[in-house]
Design an enzyme around this catalytic site. Sequence first.
Site, PDB file in Angstrom:
ATOM      1  N   CYS A 162      -0.427   4.119   2.109  1.00 46.01           N
ATOM      2  CA  CYS A 162      -0.322   3.931   3.568  1.00 46.01           C
ATOM      3  C   CYS A 162       1.122   4.128   4.028  1.00 46.01           C
ATOM      4  O   CYS A 162       1.365   4.727   5.073  1.00 46.01           O
ATOM      5  CB  CYS A 162      -0.721   2.518   3.994  1.00 46.01           C
ATOM      6  SG  CYS A 162      -2.175   1.882   3.225  1.00 46.01           S
ATOM      7  N   ASP A 163       2.080   3.598   3.269  1.00 49.38           N
ATOM      8  CA  ASP A 163       3.458   3.492   3.762  1.00 49.38           C
ATOM      9  C   ASP A 163       4.462   4.401   3.045  1.00 49.38           C
ATOM     10  O   ASP A 163       5.621   4.475   3.454  1.00 49.38           O
ATOM     11  CB  ASP A 163       3.942   2.033   3.619  1.00 49.38           C
ATOM     12  CG  ASP A 163       3.069   1.078   4.420  1.00 49.38           C
ATOM     13  OD1 ASP A 163       2.530   1.513   5.452  1.00 49.38           O
ATOM     14  OD2 ASP A 163       2.916  -0.083   3.997  1.00 49.38           O
ATOM     15  N   CYS A 174       0.834  -1.205   0.000  1.00 54.62           N
ATOM     16  CA  CYS A 174       0.000   0.000   0.000  1.00 54.62           C
ATOM     17  C   CYS A 174       0.869   1.255   0.000  1.00 54.62           C
ATOM     18  O   CYS A 174       1.358   1.674   1.056  1.00 54.62           O
ATOM     19  CB  CYS A 174      -0.925  -0.024   1.205  1.00 54.62           C
ATOM     20  SG  CYS A 174      -1.946   1.452   1.322  1.00 54.62           S
TER      21      CYS A 174
END
Length: 310
Positions: A135-136, A132
């Site tokens: 997300c990261d 992701c």
Amino acid sequence: MYDLVIVGSGPAGLSAAVYAKRACLDLLVLEKEMMAGGQIVYTEEVDNYLGFPGTSGFDLAQQFEKHARELDVPFAEGEVTGVEKTEEGWQVQLESGESIETKSIILASGAMHRKLGVPGEKELAGAGVSYCATCDGAFFKDKVVAVVGGGDVAIEDALYLAKMCKQVYLVHRRQGLRATQVLQEQMKNTPNITFLPDREVKSIIGEQKVEKIELNNKAENAPEELAVDGVFVAIGMEPQAAAYANMLTLEGGYVPAGEDCTTQQPGLFVAGDVRTKKLRQIVTAVADGANAVASAVDYLTKRKKVVETC
Ligand code: NAP
């Protein structure tokens, strides 16, 4: 006993919940994650859902959930391990050992990120291996990363990461990309993205965190090493239907059904990305949710299994 249990709370499950509530069904939505919304929660930008140009997937997921909650749709957390026929309808079995009785089920369990299945991937997950980018990505500011894949998601991830990373390599197993032309053009025009076609990832290496990846350069049939701080795997999705394989004959892992979302089993319906279909998008998942409820209502009404007023 419920009239309807909906398994999954992505766009298909939430759409089904709204339609089911409006059809006066006594329903329950089961979700194994902490948050409703499914895959779109992790999608940075959604630009093709009618009426919401340029929204974030997270915001859209929240809107969907809010809509369902405003109608008092009941939610429960639980992972479904199987479904069984009973005399009265269906039993939904949960990982906790509990089971739920219902007259009908809509399977809207969606799909999850496909894994590369190479050495180091599992061991370094969360230590440089990610599925992701949105997300990261922030953890890789000014670092060097590789994105693996050749579809829309891989290119979108590469473009997103290029905004914060020093260098992004797009590693793809073929020459040709699946991604739309618009995204391919954007990638070509982004100076810190380097396209590495015809490369297979053989392993991901690092002591505490990712340090490099081993590739096979297929064109030259030669091994290569690429020093990277992170690897973003974006090679598509796996349908989440294994729990129903005892009741249904799956097609390539997907639950076969047409637009009416009826399956081989009466009372068992399917909606969203886990259904066999041509185009897996939010709009088609939402449409499935509505169609599945219409079919479930038909089924329940014909069998006089439901009270039609509320
Ligand atoms: P996808 O289109 O199925 O692409 C997956 C990519 O990963 C392919 O290029 C495939 O290579 C590669 N791949 C698969 N297995 C692999 C493996 N084991 N090792 C290495 N590479 C592997 O998946 P996606 O990019 O996740 O997109 C999913 C769907 O969502 C698509 O229909 C896409 O159009 C849609 N989507 C749309 C938008 C948008 O409209 N804005 C945004 C995102 C996604 P090959 O090409 O060689 O098979």
